[in-house]
Design a protein around this motif. Structure first.
Motif, PDB file in Angstrom:
ATOM      1  N   ASP A  33       1.027  -1.372  -0.203  1.00  0.00           N
ATOM      2  CA  ASP A  33      -0.236  -0.106   0.077  1.00  0.00           C
ATOM      3  C   ASP A  33       0.859   1.106   0.084  1.00  0.00           C
ATOM      4  N   LEU A  78      -9.161  -0.133   1.380  1.00  0.00           N
ATOM      5  CA  LEU A  78      -8.095  -1.113   1.458  1.00  0.00           C
ATOM      6  C   LEU A  78      -8.461  -2.587   1.750  1.00  0.00           C
ATOM      7  N   THR A  91      -0.556  -5.739   2.803  1.00  0.00           N
ATOM      8  CA  THR A  91      -0.200  -4.728   3.647  1.00  0.00           C
ATOM      9  C   THR A  91       0.014  -4.939   4.959  1.00  0.00           C
TER      10      THR A  91
END
Length: 305
Positions: A33, A78, A91
């Motif tokens: 990310d 996300l 992530t």
């Protein structure tokens, strides 16, 4: 017949060897990310750890490439992108029940739990009230700030603290300085980077000097469920780094100055409930770095009486 069977055996053996060699040589593409902005330094450690983990596993898993998602995504977006696995496949974030259910987690805290030790960003005018605080009940008279999707939010609520939420990370700093809430709890691993970044725009921004919260919420690597091989690789690398001590060394290399700057040893410490934590994580003591352990040199060893 013997020659025919032997030929088949040789061809099958060669095919298996070529397949294994192809798998070993396959490049793992990691899409990590993006930070909020170029000034956001919170991902520096996670990026360094990811590189170390992938490099550590090259002999077993082969080469890799790290890319970054095209845009920064707030936590809800996300989460959805990770489930899909196209824009991003990895992530590092604090745990939450939904993430643990639907994504593939690596059950080793990336910073050995440092983010769960929280001190506050405040407007400097709030320091006297916080200095006078002696109990959680007294702290509840003041208002904490939190992201609306942050894992720490539930622990703050479970401790019966008053919480004001915001949906935008950058907006929380503006809310703090506008007096919408009195303090913003941040992990000791991130607070000073945030303070240094936002202080020029907010001259009365300060790091509170006397209170420490601990919620035992770990930050883990989360992998898209579409990437089982990448999950195995990250888990193998993290276990190897934990076993030989290189994970702890990396944590302290990056965060020792933050721990010393936080002056944890002199603060009033409050334990917050954590009903989201897998007991298996808490039970593995080797996963958690205790900043009060004298061997780390953060707090002085107690003097014999």
């Amino acid at each position: 017949m013997l020659n025919l069977n032997f030929g088949r055996f040789v061809r099958a053996t060669l095919a298996a060897a070529l397949l294994a060699a192809g798998q070993a040589a396959a490049t793992d593409f990691v899409i990590f990310d993006q930070p909020v902005s170029k000034a956001d330094r919170r991902r520096e450690y996670a990026n360094a750890l990811l590189s170390a983990v992938l490099e550590r596993t090259v002999p077993e898993f082969g080469p890799y490439q790290i890319r970054h998602a095209p845009v920064h995504m707030e936590r809800p977006r996300l989460f959805q992108a990770l489930k899909d696995g196209t824009l991003i496949n990895l992530t590092a974030y604090p745990v939450s029940p939904g993430w643990m259910r639907e994504l593939k987690s690596v059950p080793i805290p990336i910073d050995m739990g440092l983010q769960s030790w929280r001190i506050f960003l405040i407007d400097e005018k709030s320091q006297p009230a916080l200095r006078a605080t002696r109990t959680l009940g007294q702290l509840a008279r003041l208002r904490a700030g939190s992201g609306s999707s942050w894992s720490a939010l539930q622990s703050l609520k479970d401790a019966h603290l008053s919480v004001v939420t915001g949906s935008n990370y950058a907006g929380l700093f503006q809310m703090l300085m506008a007096g919408r809430f009195d303090y913003l709890p941040r992990g000791v691993n991130e607070i000073f980077a945030e303070y240094d970044t936002h202080k020029p725009d907010h001259p009365t921004l300060a790091v509170e000097e006397t209170v420490l919260l601990h919620d035992s919420i770990p930050s883990l690597f989360f992998v898209s469920p579409r990437e089982p091989r990448l999950h195995r690789r990250i888990k193998a690398g993290m276990e190897a780094m934990l076993k030989d001590g290189s994970l702890e060394r990396l944590v302290l290399d990056y965060h020792r100055a933050d721990l010393q700057r936080a002056r944890l040893c002199t603060r009033k410490r409050f334990e917050l409930p954590n009903r989201q934590l897998d007991p298996a994580l808490l039970g593995r003591q080797e996963l958690w770095l205790n900043p009060f352990d004298p061997r780390h040199g953060i707090c002085p060893a107690p003097q014999p009486r």
